[in-house]
Design a protein around this motif. Structure first.
Motif, PDB file in Angstrom:
ATOM      1  N   VAL A   8     -23.254   1.381 -29.523  1.00 32.24           N
ATOM      2  CA  VAL A   8     -23.514   2.291 -30.760  1.00 32.24           C
ATOM      3  C   VAL A   8     -24.857   2.807 -30.280  1.00 32.24           C
ATOM      4  O   VAL A   8     -26.225   1.755 -30.690  1.00 32.24           O
ATOM      5  CB  VAL A   8     -23.680   1.756 -32.223  1.00 32.24           C
ATOM      6  N   THR A   9     -25.177   4.156 -30.619  1.00 29.35           N
ATOM      7  CA  THR A   9     -26.649   4.703 -30.518  1.00 29.35           C
ATOM      8  C   THR A   9     -27.025   5.497 -31.613  1.00 29.35           C
ATOM      9  O   THR A   9     -25.541   5.651 -32.569  1.00 29.35           O
ATOM     10  CB  THR A   9     -26.560   5.274 -29.143  1.00 29.35           C
ATOM     11  N   ALA A  17     -32.906   6.017 -32.623  1.00 28.74           N
ATOM     12  CA  ALA A  17     -33.609   4.925 -33.529  1.00 28.74           C
ATOM     13  C   ALA A  17     -32.716   3.043 -32.845  1.00 28.74           C
ATOM     14  O   ALA A  17     -33.302   2.175 -33.158  1.00 28.74           O
ATOM     15  CB  ALA A  17     -33.184   5.186 -34.947  1.00 28.74           C
ATOM     16  N   LEU A  18     -31.724   3.495 -32.699  1.00 27.33           N
ATOM     17  CA  LEU A  18     -31.091   2.695 -31.825  1.00 27.33           C
ATOM     18  C   LEU A  18     -30.255   2.951 -30.512  1.00 27.33           C
ATOM     19  O   LEU A  18     -29.357   4.355 -30.382  1.00 27.33           O
ATOM     20  CB  LEU A  18     -29.520   2.753 -32.746  1.00 27.33           C
ATOM     21  N   ASN A  19     -29.948   2.280 -29.454  1.00 22.26           N
ATOM     22  CA  ASN A  19     -29.744   2.276 -27.628  1.00 22.26           C
ATOM     23  C   ASN A  19     -28.888   1.302 -27.430  1.00 22.26           C
ATOM     24  O   ASN A  19     -29.069  -0.083 -27.478  1.00 22.26           O
ATOM     25  CB  ASN A  19     -30.700   2.124 -27.194  1.00 22.26           C
ATOM     26  N   THR A  43     -31.465   1.456 -40.088  1.00 25.01           N
ATOM     27  CA  THR A  43     -30.304   2.442 -39.309  1.00 25.01           C
ATOM     28  C   THR A  43     -29.362   0.954 -39.257  1.00 25.01           C
ATOM     29  O   THR A  43     -28.365   1.720 -39.941  1.00 25.01           O
ATOM     30  CB  THR A  43     -30.749   2.509 -37.862  1.00 25.01           C
ATOM     31  N   MET A  44     -29.065   0.544 -38.708  1.00 24.91           N
ATOM     32  CA  MET A  44     -27.948  -0.525 -38.122  1.00 24.91           C
ATOM     33  C   MET A  44     -26.704  -1.030 -39.275  1.00 24.91           C
ATOM     34  O   MET A  44     -25.686  -1.074 -38.967  1.00 24.91           O
ATOM     35  CB  MET A  44     -28.614  -1.893 -37.294  1.00 24.91           C
ATOM     36  N   ILE A  48     -23.011   0.243 -40.369  1.00 25.02           N
ATOM     37  CA  ILE A  48     -22.025  -0.298 -40.360  1.00 25.02           C
ATOM     38  C   ILE A  48     -21.591  -0.426 -42.662  1.00 25.02           C
ATOM     39  O   ILE A  48     -20.170  -0.800 -42.558  1.00 25.02           O
ATOM     40  CB  ILE A  48     -22.104  -2.196 -40.418  1.00 25.02           C
ATOM     41  N   THR A  49     -22.124   0.315 -42.691  1.00 31.77           N
ATOM     42  CA  THR A  49     -21.617   0.267 -45.064  1.00 31.77           C
ATOM     43  C   THR A  49     -21.710   1.626 -44.860  1.00 31.77           C
ATOM     44  O   THR A  49     -21.307   1.702 -46.098  1.00 31.77           O
ATOM     45  CB  THR A  49     -23.365  -0.146 -45.476  1.00 31.77           C
ATOM     46  N   CYS A  50     -21.441   2.601 -43.600  1.00 29.91           N
ATOM     47  CA  CYS A  50     -21.154   3.910 -43.608  1.00 29.91           C
ATOM     48  C   CYS A  50     -22.047   4.612 -44.347  1.00 29.91           C
ATOM     49  O   CYS A  50     -21.327   5.985 -45.074  1.00 29.91           O
ATOM     50  CB  CYS A  50     -19.477   3.909 -44.588  1.00 29.91           C
ATOM     51  N   TYR A  51     -23.367   4.590 -44.922  1.00 32.36           N
ATOM     52  CA  TYR A  51     -24.026   5.364 -45.147  1.00 32.36           C
ATOM     53  C   TYR A  51     -25.164   6.197 -43.919  1.00 32.36           C
ATOM     54  O   TYR A  51     -25.611   7.711 -44.985  1.00 32.36           O
ATOM     55  CB  TYR A  51     -25.656   4.281 -45.599  1.00 32.36           C
TER      56      TYR A  51
END
Ligand code: ADP
Ligand code: MG
Length: 301
Positions: A8-9, A17-19, A43-44, A48-51
């Motif tokens: 996930v990026t 924010a995520l790489n 962010t992660m 995961i929570t679909c927001y």
């Protein structure tokens, strides 16, 4: 698998924010999600929570894809957001009944009462949320997250901003609900992970830097041995460094923190040194590990 995150990026505009993050969390695990502020934890969790949609990669909760089956995902998980947004003007029960209504829970009054008992809100149950201390608001947040009895709980910094007693109470609560559920909780407190979690996932600057059982991370910390010793008389750093195995020595108030690089225990050598030099030892203990230091090493920029 309760949670499966694959490559996930997430980009906010030009900021990554995520790489390329991957990990999975099995059913019943309690996993600590660690990282300094700004690492990408919230962010992660929002992905995961679909927001929030990810920019690339795949995320599934209990086998349901967050993009294809968001309703099924939301039915499987409970989420306590970081800035636990609560309606301060609402009464606790009113709020929990309102949330329960969204999930179409039958027999909602009984369910709300069950949760109030579970999270320890009995004494406060007739109050408005705005009248509660932060610790009790977190309990309301936990009750809200668990109202539909989800399999998976995502808790974003559930103990941040609480006083030491509240921290212990909320930790105990998480530990007890964690017996029956999969829990992923973020924190930047290493001791918290040690107290609650089976496993630790550490991210830094959007990169995954560790994914290990808590006990293994402790062993990694034990590569260095540290002894704290208080002598009865004066002693210099150079004298201490002459002791077999000692690599570093630093003064901390009236104590010396003495370190070796190896796994060897320095206590015997220090004791012999004290005898040979007619020094008195007032206190001596070994710091077996310091998870805080591992965390710092893994996340220094
Ligand atoms: P953490 O929860 O670990 O403190 P976050 O996931 O909140 O980290 O933030 C990770 C990075 O993404 C930070 O640099 C933050 O400033 C940035 N960020 C978070 N949310 C947004 C947003 N909505 N828009 C732009 N940047 C964001
Ligand atoms: Mg955060």
């Amino acid at each position: 698998m309760s949670i499966q995150v694959e490559q996930v990026t997430k980009e906010y505009g030009t900021q990554k924010a995520l790489n390329n993050i991957s990990f999975s969390i099995g059913k019943g695990e309690i996993v600590g999600f660690l990282g300094p502020n700004g690492a990408g934890k919230s962010t992660m969790m929002k992905i995961i929570t679909c927001y929030l949609p990810q920019t690339q990669g795949k995320v599934a909760v209990c086998g349901f894809d967050v993009e294809e089956d968001p309703l099924k995902v939301k039915a499987k998980l409970g989420y306590l957001p970081e800035h636990n947004p609560q309606y301060l003007e609402m009464y606790i029960k009113e709020y929990l009944e309102f949330v329960g209504g969204i999930y179409k829970i039958k027999n909602i009054k009984a369910r709300v009462q069950e949760l109030i008992d579970l999270v320890g809100l009995q004494k406060e149950q007739h109050k408005k949320i705005g009248a509660l201390s932060k610790g009790y608001r977190q309990r309301v947040g936990l009750a809200q997250a668990m109202i539909h009895d989800p399999e998976v709980l995502i808790l974003d910094e559930p103990t941040t901003g609480l006083d030491p007693n509240q921290i212990i109470e909320i930790r105990e609560l998480i530990k007890s609900v964690g017996k029956e559920k999969t829990v992923m909780m973020s924190t930047h407190i290493m001791q918290e992970v040690e107290a609650i979690c089976d496993r630790v996932i550490i991210i830094n600057n959007g990169e995954l830097v560790a994914d290990k059982p808590t006990s293994e991370l402790k062993n990694a910390a034990n590569q260095t041995q540290q002894v704290r010793v208080v002598f009865g008389g004066g002693i210099s750093k150079n004298q201490l460094k002459q002791i077999d195995g000692v690599k570093r020595a630093e003064q901390e108030n009236d104590a010396w923190i003495v370190e070796s690089d190896a796994k060897e225990d320095l206590r015997e050598a220090i004791f012999k040194f004290a005898v040979a030099n007619q020094l008195v030892i007032l206190e001596m203990n070994r710091n077996l590990y310091d998870l805080e230091q591992v965390f710092q090493q893994l996340t220094k920029s």
